[in-house]
Structures are given as C-alpha cells and as structure tokens.
Scaffold this motif. Structure first.
Motif, PDB file in Angstrom:
ATOM      1  N   ILE A 331      33.269  37.077  31.253  1.00 12.89           N
ATOM      2  CA  ILE A 331      34.275  37.787  30.517  1.00 12.89           C
ATOM      3  C   ILE A 331      34.752  38.782  31.256  1.00 12.89           C
ATOM      4  N   LEU A 332      33.605  39.728  31.505  1.00 15.73           N
ATOM      5  CA  LEU A 332      34.276  40.892  32.229  1.00 15.73           C
ATOM      6  C   LEU A 332      34.856  40.529  33.377  1.00 15.73           C
ATOM      7  N   TYR A 333      34.700  39.839  34.204  1.00 19.17           N
ATOM      8  CA  TYR A 333      35.256  39.614  35.480  1.00 19.17           C
ATOM      9  C   TYR A 333      36.873  38.828  35.058  1.00 19.17           C
ATOM     10  N   ILE A 334      36.779  37.921  34.268  1.00 18.63           N
ATOM     11  CA  ILE A 334      38.216  37.306  33.882  1.00 18.63           C
ATOM     12  C   ILE A 334      39.007  38.417  33.255  1.00 18.63           C
ATOM     13  N   ILE A 335      38.551  39.414  32.570  1.00 17.20           N
ATOM     14  CA  ILE A 335      39.496  40.434  32.189  1.00 17.20           C
ATOM     15  C   ILE A 335      39.993  41.347  33.219  1.00 17.20           C
ATOM     16  N   LEU A 336      38.983  41.666  34.391  1.00 20.01           N
ATOM     17  CA  LEU A 336      39.008  42.416  35.492  1.00 20.01           C
ATOM     18  C   LEU A 336      40.287  41.620  36.210  1.00 20.01           C
ATOM     19  N   GLY A 337      40.098  40.412  36.136  1.00 19.36           N
ATOM     20  CA  GLY A 337      40.909  39.498  37.184  1.00 19.36           C
ATOM     21  C   GLY A 337      42.494  39.600  36.768  1.00 19.36           C
ATOM     22  N   CYS A 338      42.659  40.139  35.590  1.00 16.12           N
ATOM     23  CA  CYS A 338      44.069  40.122  35.018  1.00 16.12           C
ATOM     24  C   CYS A 338      44.889  41.438  35.680  1.00 16.12           C
ATOM     25  N   LEU A 340      42.948  43.074  38.984  1.00 15.64           N
ATOM     26  CA  LEU A 340      42.372  43.482  40.319  1.00 15.64           C
ATOM     27  C   LEU A 340      42.512  42.261  41.002  1.00 15.64           C
ATOM     28  N   ASP A 341      42.707  42.343  42.482  1.00 18.42           N
ATOM     29  CA  ASP A 341      42.455  41.242  43.390  1.00 18.42           C
ATOM     30  C   ASP A 341      40.902  40.875  43.345  1.00 18.42           C
ATOM     31  N   GLY A 342      40.539  39.913  43.975  1.00 16.95           N
ATOM     32  CA  GLY A 342      39.201  39.351  43.930  1.00 16.95           C
ATOM     33  C   GLY A 342      38.136  40.057  44.745  1.00 16.95           C
ATOM     34  N   ILE A 343      38.712  40.773  45.942  1.00 17.79           N
ATOM     35  CA  ILE A 343      37.872  41.356  46.714  1.00 17.79           C
ATOM     36  C   ILE A 343      37.629  43.091  45.950  1.00 17.79           C
ATOM     37  N   SER A 344      38.545  43.583  45.570  1.00 20.79           N
ATOM     38  CA  SER A 344      38.390  44.711  44.645  1.00 20.79           C
ATOM     39  C   SER A 344      37.604  44.502  43.575  1.00 20.79           C
ATOM     40  N   MET A 345      37.419  43.403  42.853  1.00 21.52           N
ATOM     41  CA  MET A 345      36.533  43.147  41.780  1.00 21.52           C
ATOM     42  C   MET A 345      35.003  43.275  42.108  1.00 21.52           C
ATOM     43  N   VAL A 346      35.027  42.595  43.407  1.00 19.87           N
ATOM     44  CA  VAL A 346      33.398  42.482  43.951  1.00 19.87           C
ATOM     45  C   VAL A 346      32.715  43.830  44.214  1.00 19.87           C
ATOM     46  N   VAL A 347      33.632  44.373  44.912  1.00 19.23           N
ATOM     47  CA  VAL A 347      33.152  45.714  45.649  1.00 19.23           C
ATOM     48  C   VAL A 347      33.452  46.975  44.567  1.00 19.23           C
ATOM     49  N   LEU A 348      33.990  46.709  43.752  1.00 14.76           N
ATOM     50  CA  LEU A 348      34.033  47.763  42.487  1.00 14.76           C
ATOM     51  C   LEU A 348      32.842  47.716  41.400  1.00 14.76           C
ATOM     52  N   THR A 349      32.285  46.468  41.493  1.00 16.19           N
ATOM     53  CA  THR A 349      31.361  46.286  40.333  1.00 16.19           C
ATOM     54  C   THR A 349      29.931  45.781  40.715  1.00 16.19           C
ATOM     55  N   ILE A 350      29.927  45.527  42.028  1.00 13.28           N
ATOM     56  CA  ILE A 350      28.800  44.875  42.224  1.00 13.28           C
ATOM     57  C   ILE A 350      27.465  45.891  42.323  1.00 13.28           C
ATOM     58  N   ALA A 351      27.794  47.158  42.504  1.00 15.35           N
ATOM     59  CA  ALA A 351      26.550  47.883  42.494  1.00 15.35           C
ATOM     60  C   ALA A 351      26.024  48.280  41.061  1.00 15.35           C
ATOM     61  N   ILE A 352      26.941  47.975  40.192  1.00 15.76           N
ATOM     62  CA  ILE A 352      26.631  48.102  38.791  1.00 15.76           C
ATOM     63  C   ILE A 352      26.071  46.907  38.097  1.00 15.76           C
ATOM     64  N   VAL A 375      35.864  34.807  40.373  1.00 17.32           N
ATOM     65  CA  VAL A 375      36.979  35.474  41.370  1.00 17.32           C
ATOM     66  C   VAL A 375      38.230  34.543  41.499  1.00 17.32           C
ATOM     67  N   GLU A 376      37.666  33.263  41.497  1.00 22.59           N
ATOM     68  CA  GLU A 376      38.710  32.234  41.634  1.00 22.59           C
ATOM     69  C   GLU A 376      39.427  32.085  40.510  1.00 22.59           C
ATOM     70  N   MET A 377      38.810  32.194  39.243  1.00 20.62           N
ATOM     71  CA  MET A 377      39.589  32.230  38.046  1.00 20.62           C
ATOM     72  C   MET A 377      40.739  33.389  37.972  1.00 20.62           C
ATOM     73  N   ALA A 378      40.322  34.739  38.533  1.00 19.41           N
ATOM     74  CA  ALA A 378      41.167  35.673  38.795  1.00 19.41           C
ATOM     75  C   ALA A 378      42.520  35.319  39.460  1.00 19.41           C
ATOM     76  N   GLN A 379      42.321  34.301  40.630  1.00 16.46           N
ATOM     77  CA  GLN A 379      43.447  34.075  41.312  1.00 16.46           C
ATOM     78  C   GLN A 379      44.581  33.486  40.593  1.00 16.46           C
ATOM     79  N   ILE A 380      44.257  32.851  39.424  1.00  8.67           N
ATOM     80  CA  ILE A 380      45.306  32.205  38.596  1.00  8.67           C
ATOM     81  C   ILE A 380      45.326  32.783  37.338  1.00  8.67           C
TER      82      ILE A 380
END
Length: 439
Positions: A331-338, A340-352, A375-380
């Motif tokens: 759910i968090l990543y789907i919301i972020l996907g609205c 941010l782009d996929g790479i930004s989502m990964v690098v921004l959240t992975i440490a947390i 992240v694929e979901m975020a692309q659409i």
C-alpha cells in the motif's frame, strides 16, 4: 528522539515532498533537504565533506557500471526496426488464441524486456508498431492500449532490469541472482495478463476482429525468422550470466555490441543512430545517478534525525505478521507511486524498510522481486506513471483514461504478488539452480 527533533524531521520530509511537487529535480531536492538536516542535527560535521564521502562510497560500485550499458543497449534497440520485426514474427502464431493480435503486446513486451531493462523503453518500442497496427485492424483502444500499458511494465521484472540493479546495490544482494529470480515471476505475470485478454475476448467476441488468412507451418516459420536476432541477443546477454561466463556488467557490454550488430544488420546503424543512442543513454544515466547520489546523502542525513530507526521500531511494535507487513508495504509503495518514479521510490525507502523486512524474516532476494512488482504498479498509477506518460504521448489519450483501462493489469500484478508469497519457490528456483550448477 525528542518531540522537537521529531517535528523537525517530519518537517524535512514534508519539505522534500513539497519540492517533488513543485517540479524540482528529485536528486537535487534530496540533496537540498539533506544539507538542511545536516546543519540542524549534525552542525559539527561539515555537510560538504559528508556529502562527498557518502555519495562516493555509495555510488562507486562496480555493479552499477552495468546500468549505463543496459540503458545504452535499450537506446540502440529503440532506434532499430525491432518492433516491426517482432510484430511480423509473432502475429501468425496468435491466430488461434482468444484475443488474437492483442497478445502481441504482451509477448512482444516480454521478449523486448529481456534485452531492455526499462519499462518506458519497452512500452515505447513495442507500442510504436502495435498500437497503430491494432487500431488499423479494428481492435478496441481500451484493450489495445491497456494491454500495452500493463505489459510494458514487464521491462522492470524480466531481466535485465534497471530496478534490480539499483536494488541489488542498495540492499547488497547479488544482481545475477536477482536477474535469475525475476524470470519465472515475469513469465507468470505475462501469463496472467494473457489470461485476462483471453477472458475479455471470450466475453466480448463481437469486439475481436476476424482472424487473418491461415498460414501453413512453413509460412509461419518463415515469418518468424525476423525474431532470430533478438532471440540471439537474449541468449547472449542472459545466457552469459546464468552460465557463469560473465558478470552482469560484462553481459551488458555484450548486449551493447549485440544491439549494434542488430542495428547494422537492419541497415539502421549510422552516425545519427549512434549519437542519439549515446545522448539518450547519457541523459537517463545522469538522471538515475543524481537520484542515487541524493538518496545516499538523504539516508545519512535522516540517520542523524533518528526517524528511520523510530519508524522501524514503531512498525515492529505492531507485531505485524510477514503477510501483514507485505500488505502495508505494498500500500505504501502504491501511494508513493502516485508521486514518484520507480527508482526514486526504491532508493528513498530501502534504508527504512529493509531492517523491518529482515526483522520479519522475509528473504531479501524475494523482497527484491516483490519491490520490483510494486514499482511496476507505480508505472501505471496516475498521475505520475512513466508508462502512462509514454502512452499519452503516443496516443493522445488522457492519463486517467489510460490508467482506467490499465486497471485489470494492475490487478494481475496484485495476484502475482499473492502467488509469489504463497509459493516463494517460484522466486528461488532459478537462483538455487545457479548456485547448484556452480558447485
């Protein structure tokens, strides 16, 4: 963590998303907020020195050198006639399938994904041939464009994948194993999408145009000869990794050479093609590396605030089961996907999120495939979905209309995540096979 510190840390996060919303480059937004946070929380530590040291240590990875090479390979192939060749080679075999030529979107994207690594490149390359051709033959826009939007995301899951390279470096997971782990889930997701198209066709038989004239087996094989170059390139790139002959970076170099060979064979290799591919790859690589640099510095700065640790502790205190944690993160990543782009989502959240994932006993390799699918979901997902932007430019349709017709394929991705959670061997089978073969 005091209440004042917590308020300042949350204010920094709010400022970060405000900058994202104003259109400031994502990498520069993260660096700017990080500098401000360092001045407040670590005044004794020179912000410039910390930035230089952190960015250099986090981005000086040999594995990351595969990134510009895979991007360059995709840029070269984008400028060839590969989409026309793939449509011509696949179309004769689709005649008996429910949905007929719509399946060329999904199978074509699956094949091109194996030599691209980029969702947007996959969507654009296949779409520039299939969208006008399907429209000319009378297929409804909603299924033609929706299936392309969904299938274009396979460029992230079917290796080589740019997201997997970034995740592997950030999470210290073997990129070769991630590539192997993505094959079966990629085929599974493509199968789910084809199943939906078949179901749609059986429920709406009047919307499917009549089939082309039947061809003999010899004629079908003759038409399919155009697929040989891309199949050979897939064997060169992925086969060299899985056979243990080359690393991900070396296989990427093989791929660049192979893509130029295809362009030369198609008589598309000239100085303009070369220069455009170099500039396209340079721009995209620079964008990704700036995001990685900003994220590495933001990770350090947020570490001084204590916010990531307290967030992890708060979620851990909820005593969520692994399944519940996966749902929350999805759910968090789907919301972020609205936003941010996929790479930004990964690098921004992975440490947390990675400490939470490890604490819950979730395998990092499996989680890499999970994060790739979300992240694929975020692309659409409107309003910021790269595939939606690509298709909007290609078709002139509204982003929200494209998002609506992509919904069934979004649901297919959710089903795929559930199946992978229930059957984790689908992710681990090929990596384990690679390890066994290497012994």
């Amino acid at each position: 963590m005091g209440s004042i510190d917590a308020q300042i840390a949350l204010l920094a996060v709010a400022a970060l998303f405000f900058l994202f919303g104003t259109g400031v480059w994502i990498g520069l937004s993260m660096i700017g907020v990080s500098v401000a946070v360092m001045w407040i929380f670590a005044p004794a530590k020179p912000a410039g020195d910390a930035m230089a040291t952190t960015i250099f240590s986090d981005t000086s990875s040999w594995t990351l050198t595969a990134l510009p090479l895979f991007i360059w390979m995709g840029e070269v192939l984008f400028r060839t006639a590969i989409s026309e060749d793939m449509f011509r080679g696949l179309a004769p075999w689709m005649r008996r399938l429910p949905g007929r030529l719509v399946h060329t979107n999904i199978i074509g994207c699956s094949i091109f994904a194996a030599v691209s690594g980029s969702s947007a490149a996959t969507c654009a390359t296949i779409g520039k041939m299939t969208v006008p051709e399907l429209k000319r033959r009378g297929y409804p826009d909603e299924i033609a464009i929706g299936s392309l939007s969904g299938a274009g995301t396979l460029g992230l899951l079917i290796p080589p994948s740019l997201i997997m390279i970034v995740y592997g470096v950030q999470a210290d997971v073997s990129v070769a194993k991630l590539f192997a782990a993505g094959v079966i889930p990629g085929v599974l997701l493509a199968g789910l999408m084809m199943a939906y198209v078949a179901g749609w066709a059986m429920l709406n038989p009047s919307k499917v145009p009549p089939p082309d004239a039947p061809l003999s087996l010899a004629q079908k094989l003759h038409e399919s000869r155009t697929l040989i170059p891309v199949v050979l390139l897939i064997l060169l790139v992925l086969g060299s990794i899985y056979a243990g002959i080359a690393t991900a970076t070396e296989s990427a170099a093989f791929g660049v050479v192979g893509s130029f060979a295809i362009a030369g064979w198609q008589r598309r290799l000239d100085w303009r093609t070369f220069w455009d591919s170099v500039m396209g790859a340079t721009r995209l690589t620079a964008m990704i590396l700036l995001i990685l640099a900003g994220a590495s510095y933001l990770k350090l700065a947020m570490g001084f605030t204590g916010l990531p640790r307290h967030l992890a502790e708060s979620i851990a205190a909820m005593n969520l089961s692994p399944a519940a944690l996966i749902v929350v993160l999805a759910i968090l990543y789907i919301i972020l996907g609205c936003f941010l782009d996929g790479i930004s989502m990964v690098v921004l959240t992975i440490a947390i999120v990675l400490p939470m994932v490890e604490q819950a006993g979730i395998d990092k390799l499996w989680f890499g495939i999970f994060i790739t699918i979300v992240v694929e979901m975020a692309q659409i997902t409107p309003p910021v979905g790269f595939n939606l932007f690509v298709l909007q430019g290609m078709t002139g349709k509204s982003i929200f209309w494209i998002g609506r017709v992509s919904l069934p394929f979004f649901i297919a991705m959710n089903i795929c995540v559930v199946l992978l959670y229930q059957f984790p061997a689908l992710v681990h089978f090929l990596p384990d096979l690679m390890v066994s073969a290497a012994r």
